[in-house]
Design an enzyme around this catalytic site. Structure first.
Site, mmCIF file in Angstrom:
data_model
loop_
_atom_site.group_PDB
_atom_site.id
_atom_site.type_symbol
_atom_site.label_atom_id
_atom_site.label_comp_id
_atom_site.label_asym_id
_atom_site.label_seq_id
_atom_site.Cartn_x
_atom_site.Cartn_y
_atom_site.Cartn_z
ATOM 1 N N HIS A 55 9.187 40.142 15.941
ATOM 2 C CA HIS A 55 10.018 41.320 15.696
ATOM 3 C C HIS A 55 10.326 41.937 17.052
ATOM 4 O O HIS A 55 9.817 41.482 18.079
ATOM 5 C CB HIS A 55 9.307 42.346 14.797
ATOM 6 C CG HIS A 55 8.082 42.945 15.425
ATOM 7 N ND1 HIS A 55 6.867 42.302 15.423
ATOM 8 C CD2 HIS A 55 7.894 44.102 16.104
ATOM 9 C CE1 HIS A 55 5.975 43.051 16.055
ATOM 10 N NE2 HIS A 55 6.575 44.151 16.491
ATOM 11 N N ASP A 112 -0.663 43.945 23.591
ATOM 12 C CA ASP A 112 -0.133 44.000 22.230
ATOM 13 C C ASP A 112 -1.116 43.278 21.315
ATOM 14 O O ASP A 112 -2.174 42.815 21.765
ATOM 15 C CB ASP A 112 1.264 43.373 22.185
ATOM 16 C CG ASP A 112 2.127 43.925 21.058
ATOM 17 O OD1 ASP A 112 1.605 44.676 20.210
ATOM 18 O OD2 ASP A 112 3.324 43.593 21.017
ATOM 19 N N GLU A 147 -0.017 41.220 18.088
ATOM 20 C CA GLU A 147 0.439 40.098 17.260
ATOM 21 C C GLU A 147 0.195 38.741 17.913
ATOM 22 O O GLU A 147 0.040 37.728 17.228
ATOM 23 C CB GLU A 147 1.930 40.245 16.945
ATOM 24 C CG GLU A 147 2.254 41.359 15.962
ATOM 25 C CD GLU A 147 2.490 42.699 16.638
ATOM 26 O OE1 GLU A 147 2.958 43.637 15.977
ATOM 27 O OE2 GLU A 147 2.189 42.817 17.859
ATOM 28 N N GLU A 162 10.600 42.549 23.246
ATOM 29 C CA GLU A 162 9.582 43.278 23.984
ATOM 30 C C GLU A 162 9.219 42.577 25.289
ATOM 31 O O GLU A 162 8.933 43.224 26.302
ATOM 32 C CB GLU A 162 8.358 43.468 23.085
ATOM 33 C CG GLU A 162 8.680 44.372 21.903
ATOM 34 C CD GLU A 162 7.605 44.385 20.831
ATOM 35 O OE1 GLU A 162 6.408 44.264 21.183
ATOM 36 O OE2 GLU A 162 7.950 44.523 19.637
ATOM 37 N N HIS A 191 -0.028 48.524 21.081
ATOM 38 C CA HIS A 191 0.317 48.102 19.717
ATOM 39 C C HIS A 191 0.233 49.252 18.722
ATOM 40 O O HIS A 191 -0.775 49.965 18.663
ATOM 41 C CB HIS A 191 -0.624 46.988 19.260
ATOM 42 C CG HIS A 191 -0.432 46.604 17.825
ATOM 43 N ND1 HIS A 191 0.641 45.851 17.401
ATOM 44 C CD2 HIS A 191 -1.154 46.888 16.711
ATOM 45 C CE1 HIS A 191 0.562 45.671 16.100
ATOM 46 N NE2 HIS A 191 -0.519 46.292 15.648
ATOM 47 N N HIS A 216 4.366 38.871 21.470
ATOM 48 C CA HIS A 216 5.017 38.060 20.434
ATOM 49 C C HIS A 216 6.498 37.904 20.756
ATOM 50 O O HIS A 216 7.057 38.654 21.570
ATOM 51 C CB HIS A 216 4.861 38.720 19.063
ATOM 52 C CG HIS A 216 5.374 40.128 19.052
ATOM 53 N ND1 HIS A 216 6.709 40.449 18.878
ATOM 54 C CD2 HIS A 216 4.725 41.312 19.228
ATOM 55 C CE1 HIS A 216 6.856 41.756 18.939
ATOM 56 N NE2 HIS A 216 5.670 42.314 19.159
#
Length: 276
Positions: free
Chosen positions: A115, A8, A10, A134, A60, A104
């Protein structure tokens, strides 16, 4: 030993703002380079532990963030979308371990760029009644396939979330959240050395594998939009908990694949693409 990496953005070293992680952002191109360096550190660690194959899934947003020429030459790359398994595309029970790089924390937490899959559209998620984002959903899906998640990198909030979910996973904080768009950063060279070392240690000796499981699980999602929830009720097996909350049951990873369909429906109604 075959290793799978879900990457990912972030939670990558040095990145703190949407402009760092979204195509068209003023620092996005720099962010792509930073992402590749964190991933390459994980690849080097896996190779040091004796990995004979490494597959990296760009997990991502558009899933075209990693430039193939920037990736370690020993790794293969899954790039682009749509993908049936999204953030875990390409993961099968043939892999000996999974690494989550640049992750994240879930929606509603004070972590950097926190998020759950769709920015502001998803308010909360639960897996079998347990709060999940996630991190937890990726971990549970991998476990159902018989693949242990052994390392996670991200900010300190993501690391804490992983530890709460499974304390046996080695975590590497590359930054320390001050707010959702601010953090104290570890020096890049130090962070990448820590990633490489953590991966090598976590894979030496080869980790124990969980038994694959076809057990039923229940996924519950609360959306900001009641229209999204109402539309999802047209999918067989999806039921309403309240006007904005839906749930469905089934074994993982099939349930994870179905959730990907939910996100595509939500994206079509809200003009907000999933960016994970």
């Amino acid at each position: 030993m075959r290793i799978y990496i879900s990457a990912d953005m972030e939670g990558i070293t040095g990145l703190v703002d949407a402009d760092d992680v979204q195509p068209g952002g003023r620092d996005y191109e720099r962010g792509r380079t930073m992402m590749a360096e964190d991933v390459n550190a994980a690849v080097r660690g896996a190779l040091a532990a004796g990995a004979t194959g490494v597959l990296v899934n760009d997990a991502h947003g558009p899933m075209r963030n990693l430039l193939p020429e920037a990736l370690h030459p020993a790794a293969r790359l899954v790039r682009g979308k749509p993908k049936q398994l999204g953030m875990l595309e390409g993961l099968t029970g043939e892999y000996d371990a999974a690494l989550c790089v640049g992750y994240h924390s879930r929606a509603g937490t004070p972590g950097v760029l926190s998020h759950s899959f769709m920015g502001h559209e998803i308010e909360d998620m639960w897996l079998d009644g347990r709060p999940v984002g996630e991190i937890g959903l990726a971990h549970a899906t991998a476990a159902a396939l018989g693949v242990p998640v052994v390392v996670l990198t991200g900010d300190d909030a993501a690391c804490a979330e992983m530890t709460e979910w499974d304390a046996s996973v080695v975590t590497v904080p590359v930054k320390y959240a001050h707010d959702r768009f601010a953090a104290e950063l570890r020096p890049a060279a130090e962070a990448r050395e820590a990633i490489e070392d953590a991966v090598a240690r976590a894979l030496t000796p080869a980790p124990a594998r969980p038994e694959p499981s076809a057990a039923e699980a229940t996924l519950t999602v609360r959306w900001q939009s009641a229209s999204v929830a109402a539309t999802l009720l047209g999918i067989p097996g999806v039921t309403a908990e309240d006007p904005r909350t839906v749930r469905a049951g089934g074994p993982l990873p099939a349930l994870f694949r179905q959730f990907g369909v939910w996100m595509r429906v939500a994206a079509s109604l809200t003009n907000q693409a999933p960016y994970c």
